[in-house]
Write a protein that holds these residues in place. Structure first.
Motif, PDB file in Angstrom:
ATOM      1  N   SER A  50     -83.226  24.292  38.277  1.00 49.93           N
ATOM      2  CA  SER A  50     -83.687  24.919  39.511  1.00 49.93           C
ATOM      3  C   SER A  50     -84.317  23.852  40.412  1.00 49.93           C
ATOM      4  CB  SER A  50     -84.695  26.039  39.233  1.00 49.93           C
ATOM      5  OG  SER A  50     -85.833  25.545  38.554  1.00 49.93           O
ATOM      6  N   GLU A  62     -87.601  28.246  46.151  1.00 49.64           N
ATOM      7  CA  GLU A  62     -86.339  27.792  45.585  1.00 49.64           C
ATOM      8  C   GLU A  62     -85.317  27.536  46.679  1.00 49.64           C
ATOM      9  OE1 GLU A  62     -83.549  28.824  41.710  1.00 49.64           O
ATOM     10  OE2 GLU A  62     -84.809  30.387  42.618  1.00 49.64           O
ATOM     11  N   PRO A  67     -80.097  28.318  41.180  1.00 51.80           N
ATOM     12  CA  PRO A  67     -80.053  27.197  40.234  1.00 51.80           C
ATOM     13  C   PRO A  67     -78.683  26.536  40.155  1.00 51.80           C
ATOM     14  CG  PRO A  67     -79.835  29.250  39.042  1.00 51.80           C
ATOM     15  CD  PRO A  67     -80.025  29.619  40.493  1.00 51.80           C
TER      16      PRO A  67
END
Length: 679
Positions: A50, A62, A67
């Motif tokens: 990630s 994020e 990811p």
């Protein structure tokens, strides 16, 4: 050697506090790492990576492509390159994948030569190479620019569990699952013909295996050599402090001595990782353990450490940790599947704005563009091998270039500016790669220096050899004519600068005092100063009598750590030739990817400005002749950049070309090195 049960009696408290907890992964967090631009990469046993980016008011968020799911087995390594443009991820599936940090796109994949699992990996040699190692005890050295395998080395008899490299890219540590640790010379590892034997072997580094190691960015120079502090940890619940002393054995090899100076007790179970702080407070370091705690330590002198704080927050084993490059943030990852971001100093929150210090320079470069410079390609000359150096003569009558094929090529220009290679070109005189070609200011001579240790002086009009100059030891790296074209200085691998008189080819001076190999030399345009730069990043300036050719035996000016890693190129120009006293500017380029400008006046040197933008080693820096409003730089990042010294503007171009240059004042049909200065 000493051992102590170090308690957490805090003399200088570190009030680290938790500012964010990240729950993302479905299994153990195995590795985590910060980039210089405050990205955070997290690898996991769930086979994913990630990627996060700091957002003021939100903390780490994020990235949209996260990811990354390209690995088939547990992720064992995540590292950003120096410019935070690439992320390298390694796995037990035997592959290392390079990903674009902004888009997540896979750029390239390295597959371990034996297809065995990778346990540890790291960038070396200022991010020019990448080393991966693992289950079969072999190391693979990869060239980051050519994206090829340089060599495979059988380093350990058992699985390699850890690799780390010093910040100056001189030494690398490896450790295996039996407790053996080894010290390696990076230059030998990255050389295809280099040695494959370690500088030092520790057979009893840790009982039952070495889990992690790190080398401090703080080093000292002693009469014995360069001294490093290193940390190791293992399954014996211990953290050990080592002192590594590196010195030159001869011109091409080094020796190393290793001494354990302290053993730190405190953790009640296996110590899984150690790392030094790489910000301003480089005396801090951290350790994580299967006892579910993380300890923050401070070095006391060079042979002791005290525990400042025990961080608790994870409910299972703590596997990994890392400091941000400014030392403000600290991250830990655990078998409880979580990542905790800590504020090291205890005064940050989620609203803080975090910036890479070099970004301030970059923003200044990009904002102010009052004077635009247009550069267009005039002609492209092709070579069959690498081009190491090129130069123009005064009035642009000749153009010369040389490189890896050991030849020298010469072109001339007709009245219409058309280029044609001279009939006697290419010239042959060297047995190894030609490192530099320069034309004298009077345009009567040119000089070529090579790794064969020879510097050849050529008559530029006849292209015949006037004579050859031989250094005592090692190869010739760089050469420079004095401003009056009466002297030539040559930089050598043996830490010495030789100066010869052109007319008689007589040795005038042999200048010593450099700590390491000299990589560049440059005379000032008035022939009164001679500068030398070395691989340690220091430069020295000697005073020269321009008529009597007398050079001071000791350098008049010494500038330590002008560049973080090494100086690769330098050039002088007058700031205001008509004004008294006459000051000069000196531009330097380094392996730290930076271009710096210095002012020399009345025997004093002052730092003026720094240009940031290149993504790798700067290979050459030049002012136009007698002009200081512009300068140019080239780099291993495949770009050439033109900078305006007064307003910090830039343009950048790929390739090695002949350029014409014009400004809004219509400076047309002039070469980059021969344009006139605007008022």
């Amino acid at each position: 050697m000493s051992s102590a049960d170090t308690t957490c009696a805090v003399d200088v408290p570190v009030a680290a506090k938790r500012i964010q907890t990240i729950h993302k992964h479905a299994s153990d967090v195995t590795k985590c790492c910060f980039s210089k631009r405050f990205h955070l990469a997290v690898g996991s046993s769930d086979r994913t990576v990630s990627v996060w980016e700091w957002r003021s008011g939100h903390g780490f968020e994020e990235k949209s492509y996260s990811p990354l799911t390209h690995h088939k087995y547990m992720v064992t390594g995540v590292q950003f390159d120096g410019d935070a443009t690439l992320l390298a991820t390694s796995s037990l599936d035997g592959s290392t994948t390079l990903c674009d940090v902004e888009t997540g796109r896979i750029v390239h994949t390295f597959v371990q030569n034996s297809c065995g699992g990778i346990r540890s990996s790291c960038f070396v040699a200022n991010y020019k190479y990448f080393v991966s190692a693992g289950d079969d005890g072999t190391m693979c050295v990869w060239d980051m620019f050519r994206r090829v395998l340089v060599r495979t080395i059988t380093a350990h008899e058992e699985a390699i569990s850890m690799i780390c490299c010093s910040t100056d890219s001189r030494i690398m540590l490896t450790g295996d699952t039996t407790g053996v640790a080894k010290v390696w010379s990076v230059s030998e590892l990255t050389d295809t013909c280099g040695k494959t034997t370690p500088l030092y072997v520790l057979f009893d580094c840790h009982d039952m295996g070495v889990n992690s190691a790190d080398i401090s960015s703080v080093t000292t120079i002693t009469n014995k050599g360069k001294v490093y502090s290193a940390l190791t940890c293992g399954n014996d619940n211990l953290v050990k402090i080592w002192q590594l002393t590196l010195w030159k054995k001869n011109a091409s090899s080094h020796q190393c001595a290793v001494e354990m100076v302290h053993t730190l007790n405190g953790h009640s179970s296996t110590v899984t990782s150690v790392c030094f702080c790489i910000g301003d407070d480089a005396t801090l370091f951290a350790s994580t353990s299967m006892d579910k705690t993380t300890r923050i330590w401070r070095m006391v002198e060079s042979n002791n450490a005290v525990c400042l704080q025990v961080l608790e927050g994870h409910t299972r084993y703590v596997n990994t940790c890392g400091f941000s490059q400014d030392g403000l943030l600290f991250v830990t990852g655990s078998n409880d599947k979580s990542v905790i971001v800590w504020d090291v100093k205890g005064h940050l929150d989620l609203n803080v704005k975090l910036h890479d210090s070099s970004e301030n320079l970059k923003s200044a470069v990009n904002i102010r563009r009052e004077i635009q410079v247009e550069v267009s390609l005039r002609e492209k000359v092709m070579f069959t091998n690498s081009v190491n150096s090129c130069d123009f003569s005064d009035e642009c009558k000749y153009f010369v270039a040389s490189g890896g094929d050991k030849t020298i090529r010469v072109w001339n220009f007709d009245e219409n500016g058309r280029i044609e290679e001279c009939k006697d070109s290419p010239l042959h005189a060297h047995h190894y790669s030609v490192q530099q070609m320069v034309i004298s200011p009077c345009s009567s001579y040119m000089a070529s220096c090579s790794l064969d240790g020879m510097t050849v002086i050529w008559d530029l009009n006849t292209l015949k050899q006037k004579g050859s100059l031989h250094t005592e030891y090692g190869g010739a790296r760089s050469c420079s004519f004095s401003g009056n074209s009466e002297l030539i200085a040559v930089a050598c691998n043996n830490e010495i600068v030789f100066v010869w008189k052109i007319e008689t080819l007589q040795l005038v001076a042999k200048l010593c005092g450099n700590d390491e190999d000299v990589t560049c030399v440059s005379f000032s345009p008035d022939s009164r100063y001679l500068m030398s730069g070395c691989v340690e990043g220091h430069f020295r300036i000697w005073s020269v009598h321009p008529k009597k050719h007398i050079i001071s035996e000791t350098s008049a000016i010494v500038q330590d750590k002008a560049h973080d890693i090494g100086i690769t190129s330098a050039h002088f120009a007058f700031k205001n030739p008509s004004r008294k006293p006459r000051s000069m500017l000196m531009v330097t380029g380094g392996s730290d990817a930076a271009v710096k400008v210095w002012r020399l006046l009345d025997g004093q040197i002052d730092f003026k400005m720094k240009f940031v933008g290149h993504g790798s080693d700067v290979t050459c820096v030049k002012f136009p002749r007698h002009i200081t409003t512009f300068l140019a730089s080239t780099s291993l990042d495949k770009t050439a950049r033109i900078w305006q010294t007064g307003r910090w503007t830039k343009l950048y171009f790929c390739g090695i070309y002949r350029w014409t240059m014009k400004t809004p004042r219509q400076l047309k049909n002039r070469l980059l090195w021969k344009h006139t200065e605007c008022d």
